[in-house]
Design a protein around this motif. Structure first.
Motif, PDB file in Angstrom:
ATOM      1  N   GLY A   1      38.290-112.666  40.967  1.00  0.00           N
ATOM      2  CA  GLY A   1      39.702-113.449  40.989  1.00  0.00           C
ATOM      3  C   GLY A   1      40.426-112.699  42.196  1.00  0.00           C
ATOM      4  N   PRO A   2      41.397-113.547  42.651  1.00  0.00           N
ATOM      5  CA  PRO A   2      42.785-112.743  43.364  1.00  0.00           C
ATOM      6  C   PRO A   2      43.235-111.475  42.557  1.00  0.00           C
ATOM      7  N   THR A   3      43.576-111.763  41.504  1.00  0.00           N
ATOM      8  CA  THR A   3      44.280-110.757  40.743  1.00  0.00           C
ATOM      9  C   THR A   3      43.560-109.469  40.706  1.00  0.00           C
ATOM     10  N   ALA A   4      42.279-109.647  40.664  1.00  0.00           N
ATOM     11  CA  ALA A   4      41.065-108.460  40.579  1.00  0.00           C
ATOM     12  C   ALA A   4      41.058-107.749  41.605  1.00  0.00           C
ATOM     13  N   VAL A   5      41.231-108.368  42.661  1.00  0.00           N
ATOM     14  CA  VAL A   5      41.245-107.982  44.098  1.00  0.00           C
ATOM     15  C   VAL A   5      42.341-107.170  44.495  1.00  0.00           C
ATOM     16  N   THR A   6      43.524-107.769  44.087  1.00  0.00           N
ATOM     17  CA  THR A   6      44.614-107.049  44.264  1.00  0.00           C
ATOM     18  C   THR A   6      44.758-105.672  43.535  1.00  0.00           C
ATOM     19  N   MET A   7      44.295-105.603  42.362  1.00  0.00           N
ATOM     20  CA  MET A   7      44.182-104.346  41.558  1.00  0.00           C
ATOM     21  C   MET A   7      43.293-103.390  42.245  1.00  0.00           C
ATOM     22  N   ILE A   8      42.190-103.820  42.762  1.00  0.00           N
ATOM     23  CA  ILE A   8      41.319-103.051  43.550  1.00  0.00           C
ATOM     24  C   ILE A   8      42.071-102.351  44.894  1.00  0.00           C
ATOM     25  N   SER A   9      42.816-103.407  45.293  1.00  0.00           N
ATOM     26  CA  SER A   9      43.512-102.646  46.748  1.00  0.00           C
ATOM     27  C   SER A   9      44.677-101.720  46.229  1.00  0.00           C
ATOM     28  N   VAL A  10      45.076-102.147  45.131  1.00  0.00           N
ATOM     29  CA  VAL A  10      46.220-100.987  44.529  1.00  0.00           C
ATOM     30  C   VAL A  10      45.232 -99.715  44.469  1.00  0.00           C
ATOM     31  N   ALA A  11      44.235 -99.713  43.696  1.00  0.00           N
ATOM     32  CA  ALA A  11      43.538 -98.329  43.590  1.00  0.00           C
ATOM     33  C   ALA A  11      43.193 -97.657  44.748  1.00  0.00           C
TER      34      ALA A  11
ATOM     35  N   LEU B   1      41.673-105.620  51.524  1.00  0.00           N
ATOM     36  CA  LEU B   1      41.543-106.078  50.261  1.00  0.00           C
ATOM     37  C   LEU B   1      42.835-106.836  50.005  1.00  0.00           C
ATOM     38  N   ASP B   2      43.978-106.237  50.660  1.00  0.00           N
ATOM     39  CA  ASP B   2      45.280-106.913  50.448  1.00  0.00           C
ATOM     40  C   ASP B   2      45.293-108.373  51.242  1.00  0.00           C
ATOM     41  N   CYS B   3      44.511-108.379  52.163  1.00  0.00           N
ATOM     42  CA  CYS B   3      44.352-110.033  52.989  1.00  0.00           C
ATOM     43  C   CYS B   3      43.450-110.736  52.154  1.00  0.00           C
ATOM     44  N   VAL B   4      42.443-110.068  51.541  1.00  0.00           N
ATOM     45  CA  VAL B   4      41.507-110.737  50.818  1.00  0.00           C
ATOM     46  C   VAL B   4      41.760-111.655  49.699  1.00  0.00           C
ATOM     47  N   ASP B   5      42.835-110.738  49.203  1.00  0.00           N
ATOM     48  CA  ASP B   5      43.269-111.362  47.768  1.00  0.00           C
ATOM     49  C   ASP B   5      43.913-112.939  48.057  1.00  0.00           C
ATOM     50  N   GLY B   6      44.703-112.876  49.318  1.00  0.00           N
ATOM     51  CA  GLY B   6      45.215-114.202  49.482  1.00  0.00           C
ATOM     52  C   GLY B   6      44.309-115.232  49.977  1.00  0.00           C
ATOM     53  N   GLN B   7      43.335-114.672  50.744  1.00  0.00           N
ATOM     54  CA  GLN B   7      42.302-115.670  51.540  1.00  0.00           C
ATOM     55  C   GLN B   7      41.541-116.106  50.397  1.00  0.00           C
ATOM     56  N   LEU B   8      41.076-115.207  49.107  1.00  0.00           N
ATOM     57  CA  LEU B   8      40.459-115.801  47.992  1.00  0.00           C
ATOM     58  C   LEU B   8      41.259-116.895  47.400  1.00  0.00           C
ATOM     59  N   ALA B   9      42.534-116.680  47.211  1.00  0.00           N
ATOM     60  CA  ALA B   9      43.132-117.611  46.359  1.00  0.00           C
ATOM     61  C   ALA B   9      43.145-119.021  47.238  1.00  0.00           C
ATOM     62  N   ARG B  10      43.381-118.819  48.477  1.00  0.00           N
ATOM     63  CA  ARG B  10      43.099-120.074  49.350  1.00  0.00           C
ATOM     64  C   ARG B  10      42.050-120.785  49.362  1.00  0.00           C
TER      65      ARG B  10
ATOM     66  N   TRP C   1      52.401-116.338  38.625  1.00  0.00           N
ATOM     67  CA  TRP C   1      52.004-114.968  38.441  1.00  0.00           C
ATOM     68  C   TRP C   1      51.515-114.227  39.728  1.00  0.00           C
ATOM     69  N   GLY C   2      50.581-114.779  40.050  1.00  0.00           N
ATOM     70  CA  GLY C   2      49.572-114.211  41.255  1.00  0.00           C
ATOM     71  C   GLY C   2      50.409-114.046  42.400  1.00  0.00           C
ATOM     72  N   GLY C   3      51.210-115.229  42.959  1.00  0.00           N
ATOM     73  CA  GLY C   3      52.084-114.761  44.134  1.00  0.00           C
ATOM     74  C   GLY C   3      53.378-113.722  43.529  1.00  0.00           C
ATOM     75  N   TRP C   4      53.510-113.756  42.619  1.00  0.00           N
ATOM     76  CA  TRP C   4      54.603-112.464  42.295  1.00  0.00           C
ATOM     77  C   TRP C   4      54.008-111.263  42.369  1.00  0.00           C
ATOM     78  N   LEU C   5      52.684-111.039  41.715  1.00  0.00           N
ATOM     79  CA  LEU C   5      52.131-109.918  41.602  1.00  0.00           C
ATOM     80  C   LEU C   5      51.461-109.253  42.937  1.00  0.00           C
ATOM     81  N   ASP C   6      51.295-110.292  43.837  1.00  0.00           N
ATOM     82  CA  ASP C   6      50.921-109.929  45.193  1.00  0.00           C
ATOM     83  C   ASP C   6      52.062-109.347  46.053  1.00  0.00           C
TER      84      ASP C   6
ATOM     85  N   LYS D   1      34.155-114.401  50.776  1.00  0.00           N
ATOM     86  CA  LYS D   1      32.921-115.318  50.251  1.00  0.00           C
ATOM     87  C   LYS D   1      32.187-114.430  49.400  1.00  0.00           C
ATOM     88  N   ALA D   2      31.987-113.151  49.430  1.00  0.00           N
ATOM     89  CA  ALA D   2      31.381-112.252  48.425  1.00  0.00           C
ATOM     90  C   ALA D   2      31.965-112.277  47.160  1.00  0.00           C
ATOM     91  N   ALA D   3      33.312-112.145  47.418  1.00  0.00           N
ATOM     92  CA  ALA D   3      34.151-111.877  46.179  1.00  0.00           C
ATOM     93  C   ALA D   3      33.986-113.187  45.270  1.00  0.00           C
TER      94      ALA D   3
END
Length: 643
Positions: free
Chosen positions: A229-239, A269-278, A286-291, A221-223
């Motif tokens: 966006g989901p991609t930004a959250v994915t990148m933070i998760s990678v970091a 955060l890896d869970c949040v990116d999918g939750q944010l997309a939904r 692209w987002g599905g592939w990147l995740d 909700k905060a994101a």
């Protein structure tokens, strides 16, 4: 452009809401709010067929008797599960409404009352590729309504996925009393709160369910509020995962504990990116592939950090454990992917074609179905946990590394991983033999075997039955590579050098897997072929590196690049994407193995691994840029309609 078509026919055609709005106008407005670019009301199915024939994008179809939250229609319109999706309800069917039988999220039968698992919700989204079938179904169902249209569309063989309604409300109505009850039910539910809860997967693993999803929706909700966006959250998760890997490599109690905390937060955060997309309904190929790719890359970077940390702490074979964990997990994922494809294919076929219900495979299938249906029971959670899913893997690494160090973390991952692989592999093999459904024959076999020019040009197998079995040959090649690795380990440990002819001989054995490339992959166990070939190539590359006394980090790096390439293939299979643009430039598993063999004989294994690994990484990156940046830009330049 997305077109929505409303059919006003039926008993609800003349109903109006408490505000005096006709139901047909209400649902037309909801389709607009759900994202439809154009909304049309068709007098009958003949007019619908004409509208569909002129459409170029997805088409949304519904009757006028559906009373639902707008979010229900938006979820249907944006569902990522497949191009054609139907709304399925649990309400008892009324007269004329189509019943649905659903398996693994697919609609496998319509108007089959005995096996029905739901009722058609009166709305569906049809992808562009299925529009001709929709138009044909509209013509054959002329005079009927949306239920007859859906039944005839299913009769055309269209693969349709089911969109279930959870937490939100959707009902089909036929009289003023039903309309009033449905409106009251809709008004009683907070739509936004329900959508936030729906962003969490319905059936997740134990650790994720109880230690992540209990609070991750607040992060989601905060994101959304701050515009991430989901991609930004994915990148933070990678970091976060990279930082955890660095801390695991540094060692020291404080660093290990901090690394465990960061790894846990990275998984959240890896869970949040999918939750944010939904939650925001921002889905893309692209987002599905990147995740998918980021999940695997993060995990293997952590393995590298643990391997370096174990070695730095004085354990000689820290990198070897990291390489083993990465190889094991990749081969496991290959079997997971293809078993999922196998199960989906079995669900689409008539039950008689999958064998009888007897035998150990049938009993295991029935037992698994019962356990999965018993949500929340001890057996349910044990079944979901014993397979060692990603949440449990990350939790185990974080806790074990923080409390006991990198060596224990890697050993724990390997032990549980081996046991899980043995458990799932054995049970799935028995169930696959019972299903007797071929899946490799339904795809581009050469692509998913990752064959190169040499494998594709070899003559067809001989007359012996054994050499016509692709799985037998692939396993034989993997065993040859494993034998070479064992020989190399013993020889190098004794201080000797492995002769070049031994590597060449192992390559010939490995190539036996290529001998089955042109065989029919129609056996019930041929879904294991890609995993066996991955195991053979990885083990062979590791063996060549060991025999050539190559630095273990270089071997890890080479295998890591190979896994990126192979996960690209499986991610595209799962997301129904085309082959990578530069796939031919990857040389195939046998071409890469041949180059390593030449490097081993020439005594330049380190140079061969470094050069070939760098080349493959460049090809991978270039292929990603072409697939997701250059080619889509060209499509947009030629066609300005939304894709």
């Amino acid at each position: 452009m997305t077109l929505a078509i409303v059919l006003p026919a039926g008993p609800a055609a003349g109903l109006t809401t408490d505000a005096g709005e006709r139901l047909v106008d209400r649902i037309a407005g909801q389709w607009r709010r759900a994202g439809a670019d154009e909304v049309r009301v068709a007098a009958d199915l003949a007019e619908l067929a004409d509208l569909v024939a002129a459409a170029t994008g997805p088409v949304l179809v519904s009757g006028a008797d559906l009373v639902a939250h707008t979010a229900v229609l938006k979820h249907l319109a944006t569902s990522p599960v497949g191009p054609t999706v139907a709304l399925v309800l649990t309400d008892p069917p009324a007269a004329g409404q189509a019943t649905v039988r659903e398996e693994r999220g697919q609609v496998v039968a319509v108007d089959d009352p005995e096996g029905a698992t739901g009722v058609f919700g009166g709305a569906l989204r049809v992808g562009p590729a299925d529009l001709p079938a929709l138009a044909a179904a509209a013509l054959t169902a002329a005079g009927g309504g949306v239920d007859r249209l859906f039944a005839d569309l299913a009769g055309c063989g269209t693969l349709t996925f089911a969109q279930r309604v959870r937490l939100l409300v959707a009902h089909r109505v036929g009289d003023p009393a039903e309309l009033a009850a449905a409106q009251a039910a809709v008004a009683a539910v907070d739509e936004d709160r329900a959508e936030l809860k729906l962003s969490v997967k319905e059936r997740d693993d134990f650790f994720t369910t109880f230690f992540v999803s209990t609070w991750s929706p607040y992060v989601t909700k905060a994101a959304a509020r701050i515009g991430l966006g989901p991609t930004a959250v994915t990148m933070i998760s990678v970091a976060f995962a990279v930082a955890a890997a660095v801390l695991f490599g540094v060692g020291g109690r404080l660093a290990l504990v901090a690394g465990g905390v960061l790894l846990y937060l990275g998984f959240v955060l890896d869970c949040v990116d999918g939750q944010l997309a939904r939650y925001t309904r921002h889905f893309s190929a692209w987002g599905g592939w990147l995740d998918t790719m980021a999940d695997r890359a993060k995990e293997y970077v952590v393995y590298a950090g643990l391997g370096y940390g174990a070695t730095h702490a004085g354990f000689r074979y820290g990198w070897a454990l990291a390489i083993a964990a990465m190889t094991l997990q990749t081969v496991r994922h290959m079997t997971d992917t293809w078993y999922g494809v196998l199960h989906d294919e079995a669900a689409r076929r008539p039950r008689a074609a999958t064998g009888d219900a007897g035998g150990i495979g049938g009993k295991l299938n029935a037992a698994s179905t019962r356990v999965q249906a018993d949500t929340g029971s001890v057996s349910y959670w044990l079944k979901r946990t014993v397979v060692f899913p990603i949440g449990e893997r990350w939790a185990l690494m974080a806790v074990a590394a923080a409390l006991f160090g990198p060596l224990v973390a890697l050993c724990a991952v390997l032990v549980w991983g081996v046991l899980a692989f043995a458990y799932t592999g054995g049970l799935r093999t028995l169930r696959a033999r019972w299903m007797r459904v071929p899946v490799m024959s339904t795809v581009d076999t050469g692509l998913h075997r990752d064959d190169g020019p040499l494998a594709r040009t070899l003559p067809a197998p001989g007359r012996l039955p054994a050499v016509r079995q692709p799985l037998v040959l692939a396993v034989l090649g993997a065993l040859g590579a494993a034998g070479l690795l064992l020989w190399a380990l013993v020889t190098v440990h004794a201080g000797d050098d492995l002769p070049g002819w031994a590597v060449a001989f192992a390559f010939v054995v490995l190539m036996s897997g290529a001998h089955g490339a042109r065989s029919a992959h129609g056996g019930p166990l041929d879904w294991l072929v890609p995993a066996a070939l991955r195991a053979g190539e990885y083990l062979f590359a590791i063996a060549v590196g060991v025999a050539g006394r190559v630095s273990p980090w270089l071997i890890f790096g080479y295998v890591f690049v190979l896994t990126l390439h192979h996960y690209d293939l499986t991610a595209r299979l799962e997301k129904r994407q085309a082959a990578p643009p530069l796939h031919a430039a990857t040389l195939g598993w046998e071409g890469r193995s041949a180059l390593l063999t030449i490097g081993s004989i020439a005594g330049i294994v380190s140079i061969a691994l470094a050069t070939l690994g760098t080349y493959l990484l460049v090809v991978f990156v270039a292929s990603v840029v072409l697939a997701w940046v250059v080619l889509p830009a060209r499509v947009r330049g030629g066609d300005r309609s939304p894709g």
